[in-house]
Design an enzyme around this catalytic site. Structure first.
Site, PDB file in Angstrom:
ATOM      1  N   GLU A   1     -20.107 -38.601  -6.019  1.00  0.00           N
ATOM      2  CA  GLU A   1     -19.432 -38.750  -4.732  1.00  0.00           C
ATOM      3  C   GLU A   1     -19.828 -40.030  -4.003  1.00  0.00           C
ATOM      4  O   GLU A   1     -19.169 -40.425  -3.044  1.00  0.00           O
ATOM      5  CB  GLU A   1     -19.707 -37.529  -3.854  1.00  0.00           C
ATOM      6  CG  GLU A   1     -19.072 -36.251  -4.413  1.00  0.00           C
ATOM      7  CD  GLU A   1     -19.292 -35.061  -3.512  1.00  0.00           C
ATOM      8  OE1 GLU A   1     -19.895 -35.229  -2.435  1.00  0.00           O
ATOM      9  OE2 GLU A   1     -18.846 -33.968  -3.876  1.00  0.00           O
TER      10      GLU A   1
ATOM     11  N   GLU B   1     -15.300 -35.771   2.252  1.00  0.00           N
ATOM     12  CA  GLU B   1     -14.793 -36.626   1.170  1.00  0.00           C
ATOM     13  C   GLU B   1     -13.852 -37.714   1.650  1.00  0.00           C
ATOM     14  O   GLU B   1     -13.728 -38.749   0.995  1.00  0.00           O
ATOM     15  CB  GLU B   1     -14.091 -35.772   0.105  1.00  0.00           C
ATOM     16  CG  GLU B   1     -15.028 -34.827  -0.634  1.00  0.00           C
ATOM     17  CD  GLU B   1     -14.540 -34.475  -2.021  1.00  0.00           C
ATOM     18  OE1 GLU B   1     -13.343 -34.664  -2.307  1.00  0.00           O
ATOM     19  OE2 GLU B   1     -15.369 -34.014  -2.828  1.00  0.00           O
TER      20      GLU B   1
ATOM     21  N   GLU C   1     -14.498 -30.152   3.626  1.00  0.00           N
ATOM     22  CA  GLU C   1     -14.288 -31.081   2.516  1.00  0.00           C
ATOM     23  C   GLU C   1     -13.461 -32.290   2.934  1.00  0.00           C
ATOM     24  O   GLU C   1     -13.715 -33.408   2.467  1.00  0.00           O
ATOM     25  CB  GLU C   1     -13.613 -30.351   1.345  1.00  0.00           C
ATOM     26  CG  GLU C   1     -14.508 -29.346   0.632  1.00  0.00           C
ATOM     27  CD  GLU C   1     -15.690 -29.996  -0.087  1.00  0.00           C
ATOM     28  OE1 GLU C   1     -15.674 -31.238  -0.301  1.00  0.00           O
ATOM     29  OE2 GLU C   1     -16.633 -29.266  -0.436  1.00  0.00           O
TER      30      GLU C   1
ATOM     31  N   ALA D   1     -11.374 -32.404  -2.357  1.00  0.00           N
ATOM     32  CA  ALA D   1     -11.511 -31.021  -2.828  1.00  0.00           C
ATOM     33  C   ALA D   1     -12.978 -30.668  -2.933  1.00  0.00           C
ATOM     34  O   ALA D   1     -13.854 -31.550  -2.920  1.00  0.00           O
ATOM     35  CB  ALA D   1     -10.826 -30.851  -4.188  1.00  0.00           C
TER      36      ALA D   1
ATOM     37  N   ARG E   1     -15.489 -38.077 -13.686  1.00  0.00           N
ATOM     38  CA  ARG E   1     -15.643 -36.696 -14.141  1.00  0.00           C
ATOM     39  C   ARG E   1     -16.234 -36.732 -15.549  1.00  0.00           C
ATOM     40  O   ARG E   1     -15.562 -37.118 -16.514  1.00  0.00           O
ATOM     41  CB  ARG E   1     -14.295 -35.968 -14.141  1.00  0.00           C
ATOM     42  CG  ARG E   1     -13.691 -35.782 -12.755  1.00  0.00           C
ATOM     43  CD  ARG E   1     -14.559 -34.904 -11.882  1.00  0.00           C
ATOM     44  NE  ARG E   1     -13.902 -34.511 -10.635  1.00  0.00           N
ATOM     45  CZ  ARG E   1     -14.463 -33.750  -9.706  1.00  0.00           C
ATOM     46  NH1 ARG E   1     -15.711 -33.319  -9.880  1.00  0.00           N
ATOM     47  NH2 ARG E   1     -13.819 -33.441  -8.604  1.00  0.00           N
TER      48      ARG E   1
END
Length: 223
Positions: A162, A110, A106, A89, A77
């Site tokens: 990601e 993910e 999601e 998320a 992040r």
């Protein structure tokens, strides 16, 4: 006559007195957020500037397997300059998509997981002093793994941050312990893990149906 600086319940109710936006100035916008500054007249008549970051609603999923293990991932992040341990998320930003549909998407994208049993754990305002985003946390159980060939055929390999996910399965108890130790700091993840542990302790009685719409807009004082 009321003492100076005091207000009745009626005065403080936005439905009667109102917090009126008298001017609004856009500052920045991109495809996932916008920033504006509003001039807001308070019930007492004062006008104050309030910055508002406008972001689409978001969903977070607590994937819990039949041995009470939860799926977690670590993602870089940039605003915090490092990796955070998080639940799957993402934004509910597809046109016409319901929050439940966004959660299933999601989880697939993910975590490469599908779930047969879904419930709502919590609805959240993540940082309501500045951000208007609404977030919903789901519990997903009865999990199955999406085969790799199916996932990559559909182009769900991930990109940017990601593409660098690091994943792990932890017992729910261990994940909650890492929250209390300060090792898990993502707000929706903290809320999701604690809500899941609380709901489990109560025999899953607090769970709500997964297909409920988003909560109604906030308009009046909660009594």
């Amino acid at each position: 006559m009321k003492p100076h600086g005091t207000h009745s319940e009626e005065d403080l109710d936005p439905m009667s007195a109102g917090y009126e936006t008298v001017a609004s100035r856009p500052v920045y916008a991109d495809k996932v957020m916008s920033l504006r500054v509003d001039d807001v007249r308070m019930p007492g008549g004062q006008v104050a500037e309030r910055a508002v970051l406008d972001r689409p609603a978001a969903v977070t999923i607590v994937p819990l397997d039949d041995t009470d293990r939860v799926f977690l991932l670590s993602q870089y992040r940039h605003p915090v300059g490092g990796y955070l341990i998080e639940l799957p998320a993402g934004l509910a930003d597809k046109p016409g998509e319901t929050p439940f549909e966004a959660a299933r998407r999601e989880l697939y994208e993910e975590a490469a997981l599908r779930a047969a049993t879904w419930h709502i754990l919590a609805d959240m305002r993540v940082s309501p002093g500045a951000v208007n985003q609404l977030a919903r946390v789901y519990l997903a159980r009865d999990l199955t793994v999406v085969p790799d060939d199916e996932r990559y055929e559909l182009g769900q390999a991930g990109e940017f941050e990601e593409a660098d996910f690091r994943t792990e399965w932890l017992s729910l108890d261990e994940a909650v312990a890492r929250v209390h130790a300060g090792e898990i700091q993502n707000s929706a993840t903290v809320a999701g893990l604690l809500a899941a542990a609380s709901a489990r302790a109560l025999g899953w009685k607090p769970l709500r149906p997964a297909d409920l719409p988003w909560p109604a807009p906030l308009t009046a004082r909660t009594r």
